[in-house]
Design a protein around this motif. Structure first.
Motif, PDB file in Angstrom:
ATOM      1  N   PHE A 150       3.462  11.144  18.642  1.00 50.59           N
ATOM      2  CA  PHE A 150       2.597  11.271  19.818  1.00 50.59           C
ATOM      3  C   PHE A 150       1.904  12.630  19.722  1.00 50.59           C
ATOM      4  N   PRO A 151       0.565  12.665  19.837  1.00 47.57           N
ATOM      5  CA  PRO A 151      -0.135  13.955  19.717  1.00 47.57           C
ATOM      6  C   PRO A 151       0.337  14.962  20.772  1.00 47.57           C
ATOM      7  N   LEU A 152       0.607  16.176  20.295  1.00 47.47           N
ATOM      8  CA  LEU A 152       1.178  17.210  21.170  1.00 47.47           C
ATOM      9  C   LEU A 152       0.076  17.878  22.002  1.00 47.47           C
ATOM     10  N   PRO A 153       0.138  17.765  23.333  1.00 45.44           N
ATOM     11  CA  PRO A 153      -0.884  18.390  24.162  1.00 45.44           C
ATOM     12  C   PRO A 153      -0.678  19.909  24.285  1.00 45.44           C
ATOM     13  N   VAL A 154      -1.773  20.630  24.199  1.00 40.28           N
ATOM     14  CA  VAL A 154      -1.745  22.078  24.394  1.00 40.28           C
ATOM     15  C   VAL A 154      -2.825  22.413  25.418  1.00 40.28           C
ATOM     16  N   GLU A 155      -2.437  23.032  26.530  1.00 40.80           N
ATOM     17  CA  GLU A 155      -3.431  23.406  27.552  1.00 40.80           C
ATOM     18  C   GLU A 155      -3.992  24.774  27.210  1.00 40.80           C
ATOM     19  N   VAL A 156      -5.322  24.874  27.181  1.00 38.77           N
ATOM     20  CA  VAL A 156      -5.960  26.136  26.779  1.00 38.77           C
ATOM     21  C   VAL A 156      -6.990  26.586  27.815  1.00 38.77           C
ATOM     22  N   ILE A 157      -7.121  27.911  27.936  1.00 40.11           N
ATOM     23  CA  ILE A 157      -8.206  28.498  28.729  1.00 40.11           C
ATOM     24  C   ILE A 157      -9.516  28.130  28.012  1.00 40.11           C
ATOM     25  N   PRO A 158     -10.517  27.599  28.749  1.00 35.51           N
ATOM     26  CA  PRO A 158     -11.719  27.083  28.073  1.00 35.51           C
ATOM     27  C   PRO A 158     -12.354  28.022  27.043  1.00 35.51           C
ATOM     28  N   MET A 159     -12.474  29.327  27.339  1.00 34.04           N
ATOM     29  CA  MET A 159     -13.184  30.204  26.385  1.00 34.04           C
ATOM     30  C   MET A 159     -12.390  30.427  25.093  1.00 34.04           C
ATOM     31  N   ALA A 160     -11.099  30.076  25.104  1.00 29.99           N
ATOM     32  CA  ALA A 160     -10.260  30.283  23.909  1.00 29.99           C
ATOM     33  C   ALA A 160     -10.146  29.024  23.052  1.00 29.99           C
ATOM     34  N   ARG A 161     -10.831  27.962  23.461  1.00 30.25           N
ATOM     35  CA  ARG A 161     -10.639  26.642  22.830  1.00 30.25           C
ATOM     36  C   ARG A 161     -10.771  26.671  21.310  1.00 30.25           C
ATOM     37  N   SER A 162     -11.851  27.250  20.807  1.00 31.02           N
ATOM     38  CA  SER A 162     -12.103  27.209  19.361  1.00 31.02           C
ATOM     39  C   SER A 162     -11.109  28.090  18.604  1.00 31.02           C
ATOM     40  N   TYR A 163     -10.840  29.268  19.170  1.00 32.45           N
ATOM     41  CA  TYR A 163      -9.872  30.174  18.533  1.00 32.45           C
ATOM     42  C   TYR A 163      -8.509  29.499  18.437  1.00 32.45           C
ATOM     43  N   VAL A 164      -8.053  28.926  19.543  1.00 25.69           N
ATOM     44  CA  VAL A 164      -6.729  28.288  19.547  1.00 25.69           C
ATOM     45  C   VAL A 164      -6.719  27.129  18.542  1.00 25.69           C
ATOM     46  N   ALA A 165      -7.803  26.374  18.485  1.00 23.44           N
ATOM     47  CA  ALA A 165      -7.869  25.249  17.531  1.00 23.44           C
ATOM     48  C   ALA A 165      -7.711  25.754  16.102  1.00 23.44           C
ATOM     49  N   ARG A 166      -8.369  26.874  15.769  1.00 18.37           N
ATOM     50  CA  ARG A 166      -8.254  27.423  14.402  1.00 18.37           C
ATOM     51  C   ARG A 166      -6.826  27.853  14.104  1.00 18.37           C
ATOM     52  N   GLU A 167      -6.187  28.465  15.089  1.00 20.71           N
ATOM     53  CA  GLU A 167      -4.793  28.910  14.891  1.00 20.71           C
ATOM     54  C   GLU A 167      -3.853  27.713  14.693  1.00 20.71           C
ATOM     55  N   ILE A 168      -4.127  26.638  15.414  1.00 23.14           N
ATOM     56  CA  ILE A 168      -3.274  25.436  15.287  1.00 23.14           C
ATOM     57  C   ILE A 168      -3.459  24.816  13.897  1.00 23.14           C
ATOM     58  N   ILE A 169      -4.673  24.836  13.392  1.00 17.72           N
ATOM     59  CA  ILE A 169      -4.921  24.314  12.034  1.00 17.72           C
ATOM     60  C   ILE A 169      -4.122  25.139  11.019  1.00 17.72           C
ATOM     61  N   ARG A 170      -4.068  26.462  11.241  1.00 21.71           N
ATOM     62  CA  ARG A 170      -3.271  27.330  10.343  1.00 21.71           C
ATOM     63  C   ARG A 170      -1.789  26.948  10.359  1.00 21.71           C
ATOM     64  N   LEU A 171      -1.354  26.378  11.481  1.00 22.46           N
ATOM     65  CA  LEU A 171       0.060  25.964  11.588  1.00 22.46           C
ATOM     66  C   LEU A 171       0.290  24.557  11.037  1.00 22.46           C
ATOM     67  N   GLY A 172      -0.810  23.904  10.587  1.00 26.23           N
ATOM     68  CA  GLY A 172      -0.660  22.584   9.973  1.00 26.23           C
ATOM     69  C   GLY A 172      -0.991  21.418  10.886  1.00 26.23           C
ATOM     70  N   GLY A 173      -1.470  21.682  12.098  1.00 30.37           N
ATOM     71  CA  GLY A 173      -1.820  20.597  13.019  1.00 30.37           C
ATOM     72  C   GLY A 173      -3.304  20.268  12.993  1.00 30.37           C
ATOM     73  N   GLN A 174      -3.644  19.117  13.519  1.00 27.77           N
ATOM     74  CA  GLN A 174      -5.061  18.710  13.636  1.00 27.77           C
ATOM     75  C   GLN A 174      -5.405  18.580  15.121  1.00 27.77           C
ATOM     76  N   PRO A 175      -6.002  19.639  15.700  1.00 27.46           N
ATOM     77  CA  PRO A 175      -6.307  19.595  17.127  1.00 27.46           C
ATOM     78  C   PRO A 175      -7.570  18.799  17.440  1.00 27.46           C
ATOM     79  N   MET A 176      -7.502  18.026  18.505  1.00 28.73           N
ATOM     80  CA  MET A 176      -8.673  17.273  18.981  1.00 28.73           C
ATOM     81  C   MET A 176      -8.849  17.589  20.462  1.00 28.73           C
ATOM     82  N   LEU A 177     -10.058  17.963  20.847  1.00 26.93           N
ATOM     83  CA  LEU A 177     -10.310  18.244  22.258  1.00 26.93           C
ATOM     84  C   LEU A 177     -10.237  16.937  23.049  1.00 26.93           C
TER      85      LEU A 177
END
Ligand code: ABF
Length: 218
Positions: free
Chosen positions: A129-156
């Motif tokens: 089941f895709p893991l939900p992560v709640e993010v502050i809107p202005m941090a969306r892209s930064y957080v997505a890049r960090e999650i990719i570094r951890l091996g996940g595939q984030p989808m808004l």
């Protein structure tokens, strides 16, 4: 039993864990909705409820159950909520309904977390089941890049805003072997409000609706 019957059976079983005269923490989702309907039958025996979402507050109110502000509550004996995935160690992925942050706050305050679920929710390893992560809107892209570094595939999560005015990234492709560690790591990314892993504070009890009745796991 159908999946809905399993959810309802688990919700019914939770009623016996509600102390008389208490304020009850109430979760969000279809299983939690069954629980709210059951709670309505014993509403004269409880003092009120704390809701983990606007939707739950509305449903509680519709049943004549008083909705109490968490800040005015000293003791919350029990929190009842569903889950998207749960292991036999009672670690969970939650937040498919987008209410993960408020759910985690109510769970933190509650003395006991009782998870109610149908048998499809019990898994060996979290992460299908895709893991939900709640993010502050202005941090969306930064957080997505960090999650990719951890091996996940984030989808808004498109067209969705949380009750707190934030966005959700649903993270695919993770086999979560150490949920306690990942929960902590994700929460340390600047801009993350919280994530849907409930491992540091998992459930204390699972009431699992199955074809053979409600199974209790601790
Ligand atoms: C909430 O409801 C969430 O944390 C979880 O996403 C969802 C489970 O949904 P359902 O009960 O509809 O299967 O508890």
């Amino acid at each position: 039993m159908t999946q809905d019957e399993q959810k309802r059976a688990a919700a019914q079983a939770a009623i016996q864990h509600i102390p008389a005269g208490s304020i009850v923490g109430v979760g969000t989702g279809s299983t939690a909705n069954y629980f709210i309907d059951e709670l309505a039958r014993i509403r004269h025996k409880i003092e009120g409820a704390v809701a983990s979402s606007e939707a739950t507050a509305q449903r509680l109110g519709g049943h004549g159950i008083e909705v109490v502000d968490l800040n005015s509550v000293d003791i919350l004996p029990v929190y009842i909520d569903g889950s998207d995935e749960i292991t036999e160690h009672l670690h969970m992925i939650k937040g498919g309904g987008g209410a993960l942050t408020r759910e985690k706050i109510v769970a933190a305050v509650a003395k006991r977390f009782i998870c109610i679920a149908d048998q499809s929710k019990l898994v060996k390893i979290l992460g299908k089941f895709p893991l939900p992560v709640e993010v502050i809107p202005m941090a969306r892209s930064y957080v997505a890049r960090e999650i990719i570094r951890l091996g996940g595939q984030p989808m808004l999560r498109q067209g969705f805003t949380t009750d707190n005015g934030n966005m959700i990234l649903d993270v695919y492709g993770m086999q979560i072997l150490n949920p306690v560690e990942l929960e902590t790591t994700l929460n340390q990314i600047t801009g993350v409000v919280t994530n849907g892993l409930f491992a540091r504070r998992g459930a204390d009890l699972l009431l699992l609706g199955t074809d053979n009745g409600v199974r209790t796991m601790v």
